[in-house]
Design a protein around this motif. Structure first.
Motif, PDB file in Angstrom:
ATOM      1  N   PHE A  13      76.384   6.968 -26.107  1.00 13.88           N
ATOM      2  CA  PHE A  13      75.662   6.992 -24.844  1.00 13.88           C
ATOM      3  C   PHE A  13      74.182   6.667 -25.020  1.00 13.88           C
ATOM      4  O   PHE A  13      73.429   6.639 -24.057  1.00 13.88           O
ATOM      5  N   HIS A  49      75.685   1.835 -22.382  1.00 12.73           N
ATOM      6  CA  HIS A  49      76.016   3.126 -21.778  1.00 12.73           C
ATOM      7  C   HIS A  49      74.831   3.809 -21.100  1.00 12.73           C
ATOM      8  O   HIS A  49      74.992   4.839 -20.460  1.00 12.73           O
ATOM      9  N   PRO A  87      72.043   4.662 -18.422  1.00  9.93           N
ATOM     10  CA  PRO A  87      72.080   4.532 -16.965  1.00  9.93           C
ATOM     11  C   PRO A  87      71.171   3.400 -16.485  1.00  9.93           C
ATOM     12  O   PRO A  87      70.082   3.202 -17.014  1.00  9.93           O
ATOM     13  N   GLU A 142      74.310   4.452 -11.691  1.00  9.44           N
ATOM     14  CA  GLU A 142      74.933   5.706 -12.099  1.00  9.44           C
ATOM     15  C   GLU A 142      73.865   6.787 -12.105  1.00  9.44           C
ATOM     16  O   GLU A 142      72.793   6.589 -12.661  1.00  9.44           O
ATOM     17  N   THR A 146      71.620   9.623 -13.247  1.00  6.70           N
ATOM     18  CA  THR A 146      71.202  10.019 -14.584  1.00  6.70           C
ATOM     19  C   THR A 146      71.883  11.307 -15.013  1.00  6.70           C
ATOM     20  O   THR A 146      72.219  11.464 -16.190  1.00  6.70           O
ATOM     21  N   TRP A 193      75.245  10.503 -16.609  1.00  9.24           N
ATOM     22  CA  TRP A 193      75.066   9.956 -17.952  1.00  9.24           C
ATOM     23  C   TRP A 193      74.678  11.061 -18.930  1.00  9.24           C
ATOM     24  O   TRP A 193      75.220  11.150 -20.033  1.00  9.24           O
ATOM     25  N   ARG A 251      77.609  13.268 -19.988  1.00  7.18           N
ATOM     26  CA  ARG A 251      78.466  12.600 -20.967  1.00  7.18           C
ATOM     27  C   ARG A 251      77.789  12.565 -22.348  1.00  7.18           C
ATOM     28  O   ARG A 251      78.419  12.831 -23.369  1.00  7.18           O
ATOM     29  N   HIS A 252      76.518  12.230 -22.355  1.00  2.00           N
ATOM     30  CA  HIS A 252      75.742  12.226 -23.599  1.00  2.00           C
ATOM     31  C   HIS A 252      75.795  13.604 -24.251  1.00  2.00           C
ATOM     32  O   HIS A 252      76.055  13.740 -25.444  1.00  2.00           O
TER      33      HIS A 252
END
Length: 86
Positions: free
Chosen positions: A28, A33, A35, A40, A42, A45, A48-49
């Protein structure tokens, strides 16, 4: 992000550490990946990170022998009354 996706990302992070990848190898952090403004949120993101990072760090801690001891677990202590008959 669903709970299943979060768990999957944590497992991917742990596998990455297990095969020797660095924390900075978090996918990420790659341009594909990251943002893009307006596409998407933030926060999505970042979640997920952080899920991937959490898995990596947990695996790293287990390999370094630095897993935290759960502080709320206590061995029960049994007291017997002096007046109780055995």
């Amino acid at each position: 992000m669903t709970i299943e996706e979060m768990i999957d990302l944590q497992e991917r992070g742990a596998r990455a550490r297990a095969i020797g990848l660095a924390l900075s190898d978090n996918p990420f952090l790659t341009a594909g990946h990251m943002p893009v403004h307006g596409r998407e949120p933030t926060a999505d993101w970042l979640a997920r990170h952080d899920a991937w990072k959490f898995g990596w760090e947990a695996e790293h801690a287990s390999r370094e022998g630095k897993l935290p001891i759960h502080s709320t677990y206590h061995t029960p202590v049994v007291f017997r009354s002096r007046t109780a008959r055995h």
